[in-house]
Design a protein around this motif. Structure first.
Motif, PDB file in Angstrom:
ATOM      1  N   PHE A  16       0.822  -1.205   0.000  1.00 26.18           N
ATOM      2  CA  PHE A  16       0.000   0.000   0.000  1.00 26.18           C
ATOM      3  C   PHE A  16       0.858   1.256   0.000  1.00 26.18           C
ATOM      4  CE2 PHE A  16      -3.383  -2.589   2.489  1.00 26.18           C
ATOM      5  CZ  PHE A  16      -3.618  -3.337   1.351  1.00 26.18           C
ATOM      6  N   THR A  17       1.967   1.229   0.744  1.00 27.58           N
ATOM      7  CA  THR A  17       2.839   2.400   0.790  1.00 27.58           C
ATOM      8  C   THR A  17       3.472   2.655  -0.570  1.00 27.58           C
ATOM      9  OG1 THR A  17       3.321   1.923   3.108  1.00 27.58           O
ATOM     10  CG2 THR A  17       4.784   3.449   1.986  1.00 27.58           C
ATOM     11  N   SER A  18       3.820   1.571  -1.282  1.00 33.22           N
ATOM     12  CA  SER A  18       4.379   1.721  -2.624  1.00 33.22           C
ATOM     13  C   SER A  18       3.373   2.383  -3.548  1.00 33.22           C
ATOM     14  CB  SER A  18       4.774   0.349  -3.184  1.00 33.22           C
ATOM     15  OG  SER A  18       5.775  -0.240  -2.390  1.00 33.22           O
ATOM     16  N   VAL A  56      -5.736   6.769  -4.639  1.00 29.76           N
ATOM     17  CA  VAL A  56      -7.059   6.627  -4.019  1.00 29.76           C
ATOM     18  C   VAL A  56      -7.243   5.212  -3.493  1.00 29.76           C
ATOM     19  CG1 VAL A  56      -9.537   6.582  -4.477  1.00 29.76           C
ATOM     20  CG2 VAL A  56      -8.146   8.453  -5.357  1.00 29.76           C
ATOM     21  N   VAL A  57      -6.858   4.224  -4.293  1.00 29.26           N
ATOM     22  CA  VAL A  57      -6.981   2.824  -3.880  1.00 29.26           C
ATOM     23  C   VAL A  57      -6.098   2.543  -2.669  1.00 29.26           C
ATOM     24  CG1 VAL A  57      -6.521   0.438  -4.558  1.00 29.26           C
ATOM     25  CG2 VAL A  57      -7.631   2.000  -6.169  1.00 29.26           C
ATOM     26  N   ALA A  58      -4.868   3.055  -2.705  1.00 30.08           N
ATOM     27  CA  ALA A  58      -3.932   2.823  -1.600  1.00 30.08           C
ATOM     28  C   ALA A  58      -4.455   3.416  -0.300  1.00 30.08           C
ATOM     29  CB  ALA A  58      -2.565   3.410  -1.940  1.00 30.08           C
ATOM     30  N   ILE A  59      -4.984   4.645  -0.362  1.00 30.55           N
ATOM     31  CA  ILE A  59      -5.526   5.293   0.836  1.00 30.55           C
ATOM     32  C   ILE A  59      -6.692   4.498   1.394  1.00 30.55           C
ATOM     33  CG2 ILE A  59      -6.764   7.336   1.641  1.00 30.55           C
ATOM     34  CD1 ILE A  59      -5.010   8.993  -0.252  1.00 30.55           C
ATOM     35  N   ALA A  88       2.619   5.777   7.156  1.00 36.53           N
ATOM     36  CA  ALA A  88       2.329   5.780   5.721  1.00 36.53           C
ATOM     37  C   ALA A  88       1.355   6.887   5.343  1.00 36.53           C
ATOM     38  CB  ALA A  88       1.764   4.419   5.307  1.00 36.53           C
ATOM     39  N   PHE A  89       0.448   7.227   6.264  1.00 37.65           N
ATOM     40  CA  PHE A  89      -0.551   8.260   5.998  1.00 37.65           C
ATOM     41  C   PHE A  89       0.004   9.677   6.120  1.00 37.65           C
ATOM     42  CE2 PHE A  89      -4.684   5.808   6.744  1.00 37.65           C
ATOM     43  CZ  PHE A  89      -5.167   6.112   5.486  1.00 37.65           C
ATOM     44  N   TRP A  90       1.172   9.844   6.721  1.00 40.98           N
ATOM     45  CA  TRP A  90       1.622  11.174   7.123  1.00 40.98           C
ATOM     46  C   TRP A  90       1.630  12.192   5.995  1.00 40.98           C
ATOM     47  CZ3 TRP A  90       1.805  13.319  11.668  1.00 40.98           C
ATOM     48  CH2 TRP A  90       2.437  14.556  11.807  1.00 40.98           C
ATOM     49  N   GLU A  91       2.071  11.801   4.816  1.00 39.12           N
ATOM     50  CA  GLU A  91       2.211  12.760   3.711  1.00 39.12           C
ATOM     51  C   GLU A  91       0.873  13.166   3.108  1.00 39.12           C
ATOM     52  OE1 GLU A  91       4.897  14.253   3.042  1.00 39.12           O
ATOM     53  OE2 GLU A  91       6.176  13.038   4.342  1.00 39.12           O
ATOM     54  N   THR A  92      -0.175  12.363   3.337  1.00 41.24           N
ATOM     55  CA  THR A  92      -1.461  12.663   2.698  1.00 41.24           C
ATOM     56  C   THR A  92      -2.533  13.147   3.669  1.00 41.24           C
ATOM     57  OG1 THR A  92      -2.109  10.325   2.891  1.00 41.24           O
ATOM     58  CG2 THR A  92      -1.072  11.022   0.825  1.00 41.24           C
ATOM     59  N   ASP A  93      -2.464  12.720   4.938  1.00 47.38           N
ATOM     60  CA  ASP A  93      -3.499  13.108   5.901  1.00 47.38           C
ATOM     61  C   ASP A  93      -2.890  13.103   7.304  1.00 47.38           C
ATOM     62  OD1 ASP A  93      -5.724  13.492   7.506  1.00 47.38           O
ATOM     63  OD2 ASP A  93      -7.029  12.229   6.281  1.00 47.38           O
ATOM     64  N   ARG A  94      -2.339  14.233   7.714  1.00 54.10           N
ATOM     65  CA  ARG A  94      -1.599  14.288   8.968  1.00 54.10           C
ATOM     66  C   ARG A  94      -2.499  14.188  10.200  1.00 54.10           C
ATOM     67  NH1 ARG A  94       3.653  18.233   7.908  1.00 54.10           N
ATOM     68  NH2 ARG A  94       4.344  17.085   6.053  1.00 54.10           N
ATOM     69  N   GLU A  95      -3.704  14.735  10.130  1.00 50.84           N
ATOM     70  CA  GLU A  95      -4.598  14.638  11.279  1.00 50.84           C
ATOM     71  C   GLU A  95      -4.992  13.190  11.532  1.00 50.84           C
ATOM     72  OE1 GLU A  95      -5.415  16.911  13.594  1.00 50.84           O
ATOM     73  OE2 GLU A  95      -3.856  18.000  12.523  1.00 50.84           O
TER      74      GLU A  95
END
Length: 223
Positions: A16-18, A56-59, A88-95
């Motif tokens: 998923f991170t890839s 979108v799929v990875a998230i 893994a989420f940090w770059e796209t959704d920090r909250e």
């Protein structure tokens, strides 16, 4: 069963991170606008629909994994998966990542407390038999702290404070127990400075010199 679940979660996180960070994005199409007199030609890039869909799929898959982790029976597995999903989420959704880091910390606290209880029971049995063997245990809170501090200094300081408070309570309890048993406090908790320096050392090992200095700075003038 737990080992297989953890292995599966780890493999999912890698995949998923890839996808999330687009290690192999599709080629982007370039648009060349018309050239007007006296102006330079500027090439603009169209958004890559394939890469966007992959993200979108990875998230979505990462969120599903985070939701599944809440139902894991083992706090150890729950803490590790939630912390890695948060990273893994940090770059796209920090909250969302911060929320997952905090859930991972709660699970790590539960597991570390249970581990301490088991170790205390084992120690009493060993003392009764006259043979005492100290064994190291995994420190889950340190694992979560390492990932969180690398991403967010404020969150790292928040977890450090909680860790210091827990260590202070453990040290006081150990001291009271030692006085009652007229024995030396051989298993007292590490000092706050030692915990801070240990975190800085882990960040150095990760190659994050700047963040390591930020955490070590407040105690570098102490002996």
């Amino acid at each position: 069963m737990a080992h297989r679940a953890y292995l599966l979660a780890g493999l999912c996180l890698i995949a998923f991170t890839s996808l999330l960070h687009g290690q192999a994005p599709a080629e982007k199409k370039e648009i060349t606008p018309r050239k007007s007199s006296g102006s330079k030609v500027v090439k603009a890039e169209e958004p890559d629909p394939v890469a966007a869909q992959r993200q979108v799929v990875a998230i979505s898959l990462l969120q599903s994994l985070a939701d599944d982790a809440r139902s894991f029976r083992e706090p150890k597995l729950r803490a590790r998966v939630q912390a890695r999903v948060a990273d893994a989420f940090w770059e796209t959704d920090r909250e969302r990542a911060r929320g997952l880091f905090r859930k991972a910390w709660e699970a790590a606290e539960t597991e570390d407390a249970e581990s301490d209880r088991r170790n205390a029971d084992e120690l009493r049995k060993q003392q009764a038999s006259g043979v005492t063997i100290r064994t190291a245990r995994p420190d889950l809170r340190a694992e979560v702290l390492r990932l969180a501090a690398k991403r967010d200094r404020a969150l790292g300081e928040e977890f450090l404070k909680k860790l210091e408070e827990a260590n202070q309570k453990a040290a006081e309890a150990a001291s009271d127990n030692a006085r009652q048993n007229n024995s030396a406090d051989d298993f007292s908790a590490s000092s706050a400075a030692a915990k801070r320096l240990a975190l800085a050392q882990r960040l150095l090992e990760d190659g994050d010199v700047e963040r390591a200095l930020e955490f070590a700075g407040p105690v570098l003038d102490q002996v």
